[in-house]
Design a protein around this motif. Structure first.
Motif, mmCIF file in Angstrom:
data_model
loop_
_atom_site.group_PDB
_atom_site.id
_atom_site.type_symbol
_atom_site.label_atom_id
_atom_site.label_comp_id
_atom_site.label_asym_id
_atom_site.label_seq_id
_atom_site.Cartn_x
_atom_site.Cartn_y
_atom_site.Cartn_z
ATOM 1 N N GLY A 42 0.811 -1.212 0.000
ATOM 2 C CA GLY A 42 0.000 0.000 0.000
ATOM 3 C C GLY A 42 0.842 1.259 0.000
ATOM 4 O O GLY A 42 0.531 2.233 -0.705
ATOM 5 N N LEU A 43 1.913 1.258 0.773
ATOM 6 C CA LEU A 43 2.769 2.440 0.833
ATOM 7 C C LEU A 43 3.461 2.695 -0.505
ATOM 8 O O LEU A 43 3.554 3.831 -0.965
ATOM 9 N N ALA A 44 3.959 1.628 -1.119
ATOM 10 C CA ALA A 44 4.629 1.786 -2.410
ATOM 11 C C ALA A 44 3.651 2.280 -3.463
ATOM 12 O O ALA A 44 3.983 3.142 -4.285
ATOM 13 N N CYS A 45 2.435 1.753 -3.425
ATOM 14 C CA CYS A 45 1.409 2.180 -4.387
ATOM 15 C C CYS A 45 1.022 3.630 -4.146
ATOM 16 O O CYS A 45 0.958 4.436 -5.087
ATOM 17 N N ALA A 46 0.778 3.973 -2.894
ATOM 18 C CA ALA A 46 0.353 5.340 -2.562
ATOM 19 C C ALA A 46 1.418 6.356 -2.958
ATOM 20 O O ALA A 46 1.109 7.418 -3.520
ATOM 21 N N HIS A 47 2.668 6.049 -2.669
ATOM 22 C CA HIS A 47 3.741 6.986 -2.993
ATOM 23 C C HIS A 47 3.855 7.205 -4.490
ATOM 24 O O HIS A 47 3.958 8.349 -4.969
ATOM 25 N N ARG A 48 3.836 6.132 -5.257
ATOM 26 C CA ARG A 48 3.982 6.282 -6.702
ATOM 27 C C ARG A 48 2.807 7.034 -7.309
ATOM 28 O O ARG A 48 2.968 7.885 -8.191
ATOM 29 N N LEU A 49 1.592 6.748 -6.832
ATOM 30 C CA LEU A 49 0.419 7.468 -7.325
ATOM 31 C C LEU A 49 0.498 8.957 -6.993
ATOM 32 O O LEU A 49 0.174 9.812 -7.825
ATOM 33 N N ALA A 50 0.921 9.265 -5.764
ATOM 34 C CA ALA A 50 1.051 10.666 -5.357
ATOM 35 C C ALA A 50 2.106 11.370 -6.198
ATOM 36 O O ALA A 50 1.930 12.523 -6.613
ATOM 37 N N MET A 51 3.207 10.682 -6.466
ATOM 38 C CA MET A 51 4.275 11.262 -7.262
ATOM 39 C C MET A 51 3.792 11.558 -8.685
ATOM 40 O O MET A 51 4.237 12.526 -9.322
ATOM 41 N N LEU A 52 2.866 10.741 -9.172
ATOM 42 C CA LEU A 52 2.334 10.924 -10.517
ATOM 43 C C LEU A 52 1.222 11.974 -10.582
ATOM 44 O O LEU A 52 0.646 12.210 -11.645
ATOM 45 N N GLY A 53 0.885 12.591 -9.436
ATOM 46 C CA GLY A 53 -0.060 13.692 -9.416
ATOM 47 C C GLY A 53 -1.461 13.354 -8.958
ATOM 48 O O GLY A 53 -2.342 14.221 -8.959
ATOM 49 N N HIS A 54 -1.698 12.113 -8.530
ATOM 50 C CA HIS A 54 -3.031 11.740 -8.059
ATOM 51 C C HIS A 54 -3.172 12.047 -6.568
ATOM 52 O O HIS A 54 -2.184 12.067 -5.825
ATOM 53 N N GLU A 55 -4.402 12.286 -6.148
ATOM 54 C CA GLU A 55 -4.689 12.434 -4.721
ATOM 55 C C GLU A 55 -4.971 11.036 -4.156
ATOM 56 O O GLU A 55 -5.749 10.278 -4.737
ATOM 57 N N VAL A 56 -4.343 10.725 -3.041
ATOM 58 C CA VAL A 56 -4.456 9.387 -2.464
ATOM 59 C C VAL A 56 -5.010 9.469 -1.045
ATOM 60 O O VAL A 56 -4.560 10.293 -0.241
ATOM 61 N N VAL A 57 -5.970 8.613 -0.753
ATOM 62 C CA VAL A 57 -6.441 8.431 0.620
ATOM 63 C C VAL A 57 -5.982 7.042 1.050
ATOM 64 O O VAL A 57 -6.403 6.035 0.482
ATOM 65 N N LEU A 58 -5.095 7.004 2.028
ATOM 66 C CA LEU A 58 -4.492 5.765 2.515
ATOM 67 C C LEU A 58 -5.169 5.362 3.817
ATOM 68 O O LEU A 58 -5.151 6.117 4.784
ATOM 69 N N MET A 59 -5.779 4.189 3.849
ATOM 70 C CA MET A 59 -6.525 3.725 5.019
ATOM 71 C C MET A 59 -5.870 2.484 5.614
ATOM 72 O O MET A 59 -5.336 1.640 4.889
ATOM 73 N N ASP A 60 -5.936 2.384 6.932
ATOM 74 C CA ASP A 60 -5.426 1.182 7.593
ATOM 75 C C ASP A 60 -6.244 0.916 8.851
ATOM 76 O O ASP A 60 -6.660 1.859 9.549
ATOM 77 N N ALA A 61 -6.472 -0.349 9.135
ATOM 78 C CA ALA A 61 -7.302 -0.731 10.282
ATOM 79 C C ALA A 61 -6.612 -0.458 11.609
ATOM 80 O O ALA A 61 -7.276 -0.251 12.625
ATOM 81 N N ARG A 62 -5.293 -0.439 11.620
ATOM 82 C CA ARG A 62 -4.562 -0.224 12.869
ATOM 83 C C ARG A 62 -4.421 1.260 13.178
ATOM 84 O O ARG A 62 -4.759 2.120 12.372
ATOM 85 N N ALA A 63 -3.853 1.508 14.352
ATOM 86 C CA ALA A 63 -3.682 2.887 14.797
ATOM 87 C C ALA A 63 -2.417 3.527 14.234
ATOM 88 O O ALA A 63 -2.187 4.720 14.401
ATOM 89 N N LYS A 64 -1.599 2.746 13.561
ATOM 90 C CA LYS A 64 -0.408 3.288 12.910
ATOM 91 C C LYS A 64 -0.118 2.460 11.667
ATOM 92 O O LYS A 64 -0.569 1.325 11.538
#
Length: 445
Positions: A154-176
């Motif tokens: 998820g982190l690798a995907c989110a970073h690459r998408l953000a770098m390409l100019g997309h807005e990303v909402v990253l969700m996780d069930a845990r507190a960190k």
């Protein structure tokens, strides 16, 4: 059931704090600048470098080592991060001995490869220690992507998408965030909070909104995500653990190894973690070794790994097996637990020898007993509740190409997706490649 400090035989503070601190110190301290140059000088800079082909993220190893040799570790780090944005963590936890270093020409010729993993850490630490972020976002595309799971994929995907100019909402069930990197790896491999440090650094690219405490199926549905976002990536990991189906498995003293490792990783005082005097770990992968070695480091006097097949079939590499043995862990292969006994909690584990036959593994009729007051299970993890509408394969989400699922607009990668090795570096590669495929789908390029 989970063991507690009150369970007989499982106690905290088996070793003094100073000994615990020594035991859990960084297992592979970083190179000095001089050591890095000496190590880099051993590289042949092969034109058709087999180490690159052996890396799931295809890092240009000869190039980054040459950059280190030229006194430019930060340039080397950029080379690494262009292929693997979690290159700092992978330098610490990747089984390089079975990937890039096993493929090294020096390994074939001399039995001693170039220390690629430690050189990678030298470079990435240099750049991350400087502060700031090495990449910049492209102009906004106006597209929004939901990434579920803040683990390596998820982190690798989110970073690459953000770098390409997309807005990303990253969700996780845990507190960190961090996933496996934060909760599932031995504490001595990633000391001093590196997983969170790397996560914070990664988010420095901008364009990523993080929402913790949001579980798919409980707080949000896949249907809602598909309706609200232009694309969805699932990096759910494997939330369930396989149960040990033997007589007496309901006794206190039995616990999933992943829970034990997660507790260690989140503990402010490692000495306060309760551990048995005699510990048995069932399983043959990296999780089993991490649980076994850390039990010893906490003060367990006897630790035995029990695995049903031969050593050559163990998921843990030969290097990890040797590491366990060097810490006094006994490895018993070709055997399975068949009963747990004890009047007040766990006291002993009956283990039967097994052999491969026409119908699979079968007991040979021989058995023995291990005294134990604690048992950790590391016999595999499974996907938790599957989002509705997704096709599966082998108990995981079925994917095609760069992570495309059976649902249009939904991609998946990492441990939750079928195919590929359950490694941090593999998850990074799958998250990165899915991001590129998502970008191509959204921009029609």
């Amino acid at each position: 059931m989970s063991a507690t400090p009150q369970t007989p035989g499982i106690v905290a503070h088996r070793l003094p704090p100073e000994r615990i601190a020594e035991n859990f110190a960084d297992i592979a301290p970083p190179f000095t600048a001089h050591e890095a140059l000496v190590a880099a000088d051993r590289c042949y800079f092969c034109h058709d470098a087999p180490c690159v082909a052996a890396c799931p993220t295809s890092i240009d190893v000869p190039l980054f080592i040459r950059q280190i040799q030229a006194g430019q570790p930060e340039a080397a780090a950029r080379t690494i991060f262009e292929a693997n944005i979690l290159g700092g963590m992978c330098a610490r936890v990747c089984p390089t001995e079975t990937l890039c270093e096993q493929a090294c020409v020096r390994e074939a010729a001399e039995g001693r490869p170039v220390e690629i993993g430690r050189l990678q850490r030298h470079a990435t630490d240099a750049l991350m220690g400087r502060g700031g972020h090495p990449f910049h976002r492209a102009p906004p595309t106006g597209r929004r992507v939901a990434v579920v799971g803040a683990g390596p994929a998820g982190l690798a995907c989110a970073h690459r998408l953000a770098m390409l100019g997309h807005e990303v909402v990253l969700m996780d069930a845990r507190a960190k965030g961090g996933g496996l990197n934060e909760f599932g790896i031995a504490a001595y491999k990633t000391p001093e909070g590196f997983a969170q440090e790397e996560l914070d650094w990664l988010l420095g690219i901008g364009g990523i909104t993080v929402e913790y405490g949001r579980r798919l199926g409980r707080d949000v549905t896949l249907k809602a995500l598909v309706e609200d976002f232009d694309a969805v990536f699932l990096g759910l990991g494997l939330g369930g653990v396989n149960a040990l189906a033997v007589e007496g498995a309901e006794r206190d003293g039995l616990r999933p190894a992943v829970d034990f490792i997660a507790e260690l990783r989140q503990a402010a005082d490692l000495a306060a973690i309760p551990v048995g005097r005699r510990v048995v770990v069932v399983g043959g992968g990296m999780t089993a070794v991490d649980a076994a070695v850390q039990s010893r480091l906490l003060g367990a006097e006897e630790v035995t790994i029990v695995y049903r097949r031969g050593r050559e079939k163990m998921g843990a590499s030969g290097h990890e097996q040797d590491h366990a043995a060097s810490h006094g862990v006994r490895i018993v292969t070709g055997a399975v637990p068949v009963a747990l006994r004890g009047e007040d909690g766990l006291a002993e584990v009956e283990v039967a020898y097994v052999a491969e036959g026409p119908e699979g593994l079968a007991e040979t009729g021989e058995s023995f007993v291990l005294r134990a007051d604690q048992l950790f299970t590391a016999i595999g993890q499974r996907l938790g509740e599957l989002p509705e509408g997704l096709a599966t394969e082998g108990g995981k989400i079925r994917v095609e190409g760069a992570g495309r699922t059976s649902l249009p607009g939904v991609w998946a990668g990492g441990d939750c997706a079928a195919g590929g090795a359950d490694l941090t570096v593999t998850a990074v590669a799958e998250g990165r490649d899915a991001a590129m495929d998502i970008h191509a789908a959204l921009t029609k390029t």
